[in-house]
Write a protein that holds these residues in place. Structure first.
Motif, PDB file in Angstrom:
ATOM      1  N   SER A 107       0.852  -1.186   0.000  1.00  0.00           N
ATOM      2  CA  SER A 107       0.000   0.000   0.000  1.00  0.00           C
ATOM      3  C   SER A 107       0.891   1.240   0.000  1.00  0.00           C
ATOM      4  N   PRO A 108       0.332   2.415  -0.352  1.00  0.00           N
ATOM      5  CA  PRO A 108       1.156   3.626  -0.463  1.00  0.00           C
ATOM      6  C   PRO A 108       1.878   3.967   0.837  1.00  0.00           C
ATOM      7  N   TYR A 109       3.133   4.396   0.676  1.00  0.00           N
ATOM      8  CA  TYR A 109       3.992   4.711   1.828  1.00  0.00           C
ATOM      9  C   TYR A 109       4.923   5.844   1.403  1.00  0.00           C
ATOM     10  N   THR A 110       4.856   6.956   2.120  1.00  0.00           N
ATOM     11  CA  THR A 110       5.719   8.101   1.818  1.00  0.00           C
ATOM     12  C   THR A 110       6.891   8.120   2.785  1.00  0.00           C
ATOM     13  N   TYR A 111       8.089   8.298   2.249  1.00  0.00           N
ATOM     14  CA  TYR A 111       9.297   8.261   3.075  1.00  0.00           C
ATOM     15  C   TYR A 111      10.327   9.240   2.514  1.00  0.00           C
ATOM     16  N   PRO A 155       9.579  -3.016  -2.227  1.00  0.00           N
ATOM     17  CA  PRO A 155      10.381  -3.949  -3.028  1.00  0.00           C
ATOM     18  C   PRO A 155      10.719  -3.374  -4.402  1.00  0.00           C
ATOM     19  N   GLY A 156      11.334  -4.226  -5.236  1.00  0.00           N
ATOM     20  CA  GLY A 156      11.653  -3.845  -6.608  1.00  0.00           C
ATOM     21  C   GLY A 156      13.130  -3.680  -6.868  1.00  0.00           C
ATOM     22  N   HIS A 157      13.712  -4.572  -7.710  1.00  0.00           N
ATOM     23  CA  HIS A 157      15.142  -4.455  -8.025  1.00  0.00           C
ATOM     24  C   HIS A 157      15.419  -4.653  -9.521  1.00  0.00           C
ATOM     25  N   TYR A 209      16.886  -3.121  -1.557  1.00  0.00           N
ATOM     26  CA  TYR A 209      15.856  -2.892  -0.535  1.00  0.00           C
ATOM     27  C   TYR A 209      15.995  -3.954   0.546  1.00  0.00           C
ATOM     28  N   ASN A 210      15.305  -3.728   1.665  1.00  0.00           N
ATOM     29  CA  ASN A 210      15.409  -4.603   2.835  1.00  0.00           C
ATOM     30  C   ASN A 210      16.852  -4.717   3.330  1.00  0.00           C
ATOM     31  N   ASP A 211      17.544  -3.591   3.327  1.00  0.00           N
ATOM     32  CA  ASP A 211      18.910  -3.554   3.841  1.00  0.00           C
ATOM     33  C   ASP A 211      19.120  -2.172   4.467  1.00  0.00           C
ATOM     34  N   VAL A 212      20.328  -1.945   4.949  1.00  0.00           N
ATOM     35  CA  VAL A 212      20.659  -0.653   5.565  1.00  0.00           C
ATOM     36  C   VAL A 212      21.840  -0.050   4.808  1.00  0.00           C
ATOM     37  N   TYR A 213      21.709   1.213   4.397  1.00  0.00           N
ATOM     38  CA  TYR A 213      22.777   1.872   3.660  1.00  0.00           C
ATOM     39  C   TYR A 213      23.859   2.341   4.631  1.00  0.00           C
ATOM     40  N   THR A 214      24.958   2.836   4.088  1.00  0.00           N
ATOM     41  CA  THR A 214      26.090   3.251   4.925  1.00  0.00           C
ATOM     42  C   THR A 214      25.737   4.389   5.872  1.00  0.00           C
ATOM     43  N   ASP A 215      24.687   5.159   5.549  1.00  0.00           N
ATOM     44  CA  ASP A 215      24.285   6.263   6.425  1.00  0.00           C
ATOM     45  C   ASP A 215      23.293   5.820   7.498  1.00  0.00           C
ATOM     46  N   GLY A 216      22.999   4.521   7.550  1.00  0.00           N
ATOM     47  CA  GLY A 216      22.096   4.009   8.565  1.00  0.00           C
ATOM     48  C   GLY A 216      20.634   4.000   8.164  1.00  0.00           C
ATOM     49  N   LYS A 217      20.318   4.557   6.995  1.00  0.00           N
ATOM     50  CA  LYS A 217      18.924   4.570   6.537  1.00  0.00           C
ATOM     51  C   LYS A 217      18.585   3.240   5.843  1.00  0.00           C
ATOM     52  N   PRO A 218      17.333   2.771   5.981  1.00  0.00           N
ATOM     53  CA  PRO A 218      16.939   1.559   5.252  1.00  0.00           C
ATOM     54  C   PRO A 218      16.919   1.811   3.750  1.00  0.00           C
ATOM     55  N   THR A 219      17.325   0.818   2.968  1.00  0.00           N
ATOM     56  CA  THR A 219      17.216   0.925   1.510  1.00  0.00           C
ATOM     57  C   THR A 219      15.803   0.538   1.094  1.00  0.00           C
ATOM     58  N   GLN A 220      15.289   1.236   0.101  1.00  0.00           N
ATOM     59  CA  GLN A 220      13.957   0.949  -0.439  1.00  0.00           C
ATOM     60  C   GLN A 220      14.076   0.832  -1.958  1.00  0.00           C
ATOM     61  N   GLY A 246      12.375  -0.174  -6.091  1.00  0.00           N
ATOM     62  CA  GLY A 246      11.886   0.545  -7.256  1.00  0.00           C
ATOM     63  C   GLY A 246      10.390   0.639  -7.422  1.00  0.00           C
ATOM     64  N   PHE A 247       9.618   0.087  -6.458  1.00  0.00           N
ATOM     65  CA  PHE A 247       8.169   0.306  -6.500  1.00  0.00           C
ATOM     66  C   PHE A 247       7.889   1.677  -5.899  1.00  0.00           C
ATOM     67  N   ALA A 248       8.546   2.688  -6.413  1.00  0.00           N
ATOM     68  CA  ALA A 248       8.497   4.029  -5.821  1.00  0.00           C
ATOM     69  C   ALA A 248       8.777   5.072  -6.889  1.00  0.00           C
ATOM     70  N   GLY A 249       8.438   6.324  -6.567  1.00  0.00           N
ATOM     71  CA  GLY A 249       8.608   7.408  -7.520  1.00  0.00           C
ATOM     72  C   GLY A 249      10.049   7.753  -7.818  1.00  0.00           C
ATOM     73  N   SER A 250      10.935   7.631  -6.798  1.00  0.00           N
ATOM     74  CA  SER A 250      12.331   8.039  -6.972  1.00  0.00           C
ATOM     75  C   SER A 250      13.265   7.161  -6.149  1.00  0.00           C
ATOM     76  N   MET A 251      14.540   7.143  -6.544  1.00  0.00           N
ATOM     77  CA  MET A 251      15.604   6.469  -5.804  1.00  0.00           C
ATOM     78  C   MET A 251      16.865   7.322  -5.875  1.00  0.00           C
ATOM     79  N   VAL A 252      17.698   7.217  -4.844  1.00  0.00           N
ATOM     80  CA  VAL A 252      19.042   7.803  -4.875  1.00  0.00           C
ATOM     81  C   VAL A 252      20.030   6.643  -4.838  1.00  0.00           C
ATOM     82  N   VAL A 253      20.926   6.590  -5.850  1.00  0.00           N
ATOM     83  CA  VAL A 253      21.832   5.448  -5.989  1.00  0.00           C
ATOM     84  C   VAL A 253      23.228   5.939  -6.337  1.00  0.00           C
ATOM     85  N   HIS A 254      24.253   5.322  -5.734  1.00  0.00           N
ATOM     86  CA  HIS A 254      25.644   5.631  -6.079  1.00  0.00           C
ATOM     87  C   HIS A 254      25.892   5.252  -7.534  1.00  0.00           C
ATOM     88  N   GLN A 255      26.668   6.080  -8.241  1.00  0.00           N
ATOM     89  CA  GLN A 255      26.857   5.870  -9.683  1.00  0.00           C
ATOM     90  C   GLN A 255      27.441   4.500 -10.029  1.00  0.00           C
TER      91      GLN A 255
END
Length: 358
Positions: free
Chosen positions: A23-27, A67-69, A121-132, A134-143
Motif C-alpha cells: 500500500s502507499p507509503y511516503t518516506y 520492493p523492486g530491483h 531494498y530490505n537492507d541498511v545503507y552506509t548512512d544508517g537509513k533503510p534501503t527501499q 523501485g516500487f516508488a517514484g524516486s531512488m538515490v543510488v551511487h553511480q
C-alpha cells in the motif's frame, strides 16, 4: 559526503508485515551525495524474490519494505563527482546499491560476491537509513550501481534484464560458454528460464527446454524459439540425449533430483544452479567423476556484466515477454506470480501510476 540539497520525499508501495500486502507509503530519500544519482523511476520488474521478501519467506524481512530491483528510470540530478551519467539519461538499477570496495571480489569487479554488499531494498545503507526499492517514484543510488540503458531500448523491455537477464548471462560469460554452436539446456521455464532461452539463442546455441510436463512445449518452441523440448520423465528421450549437453542452466526453485540433468551433460559439462533452494540436493558421485562434470552456481552478475549484457541484448534484438501493469494492480500481480500465472515477467508502470499524488 556532502549533499546538494535538502532530503527529498517520495511515495512507494510498501509491505507493512508478512501478509505482503502493498500500500502507499511516503518516506524520505537519503541526501544526494557527491557520487550519487537521483533517479525518477519509469518502471520496475516484479521478481519472485520480491514475493519472498515481502512475505518474510527467508526470515530476514524488515518493514515497511518497498520492493523492486529491476528498476529503469530517468536521471533528474547528479552529484558533483558523478562522471558516468548526466541529467536526462535513461538508466537501470539492479539488485545491489553498495559494496565494501576493498575485498577480493570488489577488487576483481565482481562486487555481487562481496560479503558486505548492500541490497537495493530490505537492507541498511552506509548512512544508517533503510534501503527501499523501485516500487516508488524516486531512488538515490551511487553511480557505481547504475547502468546506462542503450539508446532505442524500451524501459519496460529492459527491466527484466536487470535481474533475470544478467542472472543467465553471467554464468555463460564467466564459464566461457558464449561461443556459437554450443548445446545448452534450460531446466524450468519461468522468468529466469525464459531469459535463458532468449539469451542462449542469441549467442547461437542449440537450446533445449527441459520440463516435467508438456504444458509449456508450444510456448518454448513457437514463442521463445527453443530448438527442442525434453520431458524429464521420458526415459527413451533422456537416454537418447545422454552425454550431449555442454551446459544446463537449472532455474527450478524447489527440491528436485540432479541425476537426470547430470546424465545429459557431456564430458566437462556444467550444471549451473540458479534456483534458491533451502534444503539439501543430492546426487551420486560417479555421475560427476566419470564425465569430469561440474555442479556450480552463480549469483546475478557484476555491474560490468550487466552493462555488457544490455549492449548484447540491444545488438541481438533480445526482447523479454512481459505483462505491464499499474501499481494499483501490484497485489493481484503478486498473487498471480505466486501461482506462476504470468508469461513471463510483470513490469510495473511506475511513472504512469501517479504515485506522488497518493
Amino acid at each position: 559526503m556532502g549533499s546538494l540539497k535538502e532530503e527529498t520525499k517520495t511515495t512507494g508501495w510498501a509491505a507493512r508485515d508478512p501478509s505482503g500486502v502493498l500500500s502507499p507509503y511516503t518516506y524520505t530519500l537519503r541526501n544526494t551525495g557527491a557520487e550519487d544519482v537521483l533517479i525518477k523511476v519509469i518502471c520496475c520488474g516484479v521478481c519472485h524474490t520480491d514475493l519472498h521478501q515481502i512475505k518474510n519467506d527467508l526470515g530476514m524481512s524488515n518493514y515497511p519494505m518497498v520492493p523492486g530491483h529491476e528498476v529503469v528510470g530517468e536521471v533528474v540530478e547528479v552529484g558533483p563527482e558523478v562522471t558516468n551519467f548526466k541529467v536526462g539519461d535513461c538508466v537501470g538499477v539492479g539488485c545491489l546499491v553498495g559494496c565494501c570496495n576493498n575485498c577480493r571480489p570488489c577488487n576483481a569487479e565482481v562486487e555481487q560476491y562481496c560479503n558486505k554488499k548492500i541490497w537495493s531494498y530490505n537492507d541498511v545503507y552506509t548512512d544508517g537509513k533503510p534501503t527501499q526499492g523501485g516500487f516508488a517514484g524516486s531512488m538515490v543510488v551511487h553511480q557505481k550501481f547504475v547502468v546506462k540503458i542503450p539508446e532505442g531500448m524500451s524501459p519496460e523491455q529492459v527491466a527484466p534484464l536487470l535481474c533475470a537477464g544478467v542472472t543467465v548471462y553471467s554464468p555463460l560469460n564467466h564459464f566461457g560458454l558464449k561461443g556459437s554452436g554450443l548445446k545448452g539446456g534450460i531446466l524450468g521455464l519461468g522468468g529466469v528460464g525464459h531469459m535463458g532461452v532468449l539469451i542462449a539463442k542469441a549467442m547461437g546455441h542449440h537450446v533445449t527446454v527441459i520440463s516435467s510436463s508438456d504444458k509449456k512445449k508450444e510456448e518454448a518452441l513457437d514463442v521463445l524459439g527453443a530448438d527442442d523440448y525434453l520431458i524429464s520423465s521420458d526415459v527413451a528421450r533422456m537416454q537418447e540425449l545422454a552425454d550431449s549437453f555442454d551446459y544446463i542452466i537449472d532455474t527450478v526453485p524447489v527440491h528436485h533430483p540432479l541425476e537426470p540433468s547430470l546424465s545429459l551433460l557431456k564430458l566437462d559439462g556444467k550444471l549451473i544452479i540458479m534456483g534458491v533452494i533451502n534444503v539439501p540436493l543430492q546426487f551420486v558421485s560417479p555421475l560427476l567423476m566419470l564425465g569430469r562434470k561440474t555442479i556450480t552456481g552463480t549469483f546475478i552478475g557484476s555491474m560490468k556484466e550487466t552493462q555488457d549484457m544490455l549492449e548484447f541484448c540491444k545488438e541481438k534484438g533480445v526482447r523479454s515477454t512481459i505483462e505491464v501493469v499499474k501499481m494499483d494492480y501490484v497485489n493481484t500481480a503478486m498473487e498471480r506470480l505466486a501461482k506462476n500465472d504470468v508469461r513471463y515477467r510483470f513490469v510495473v508502470d511506475v511513472a504512469g501510476s501517479n504515485l506522488e499524488n497518493e
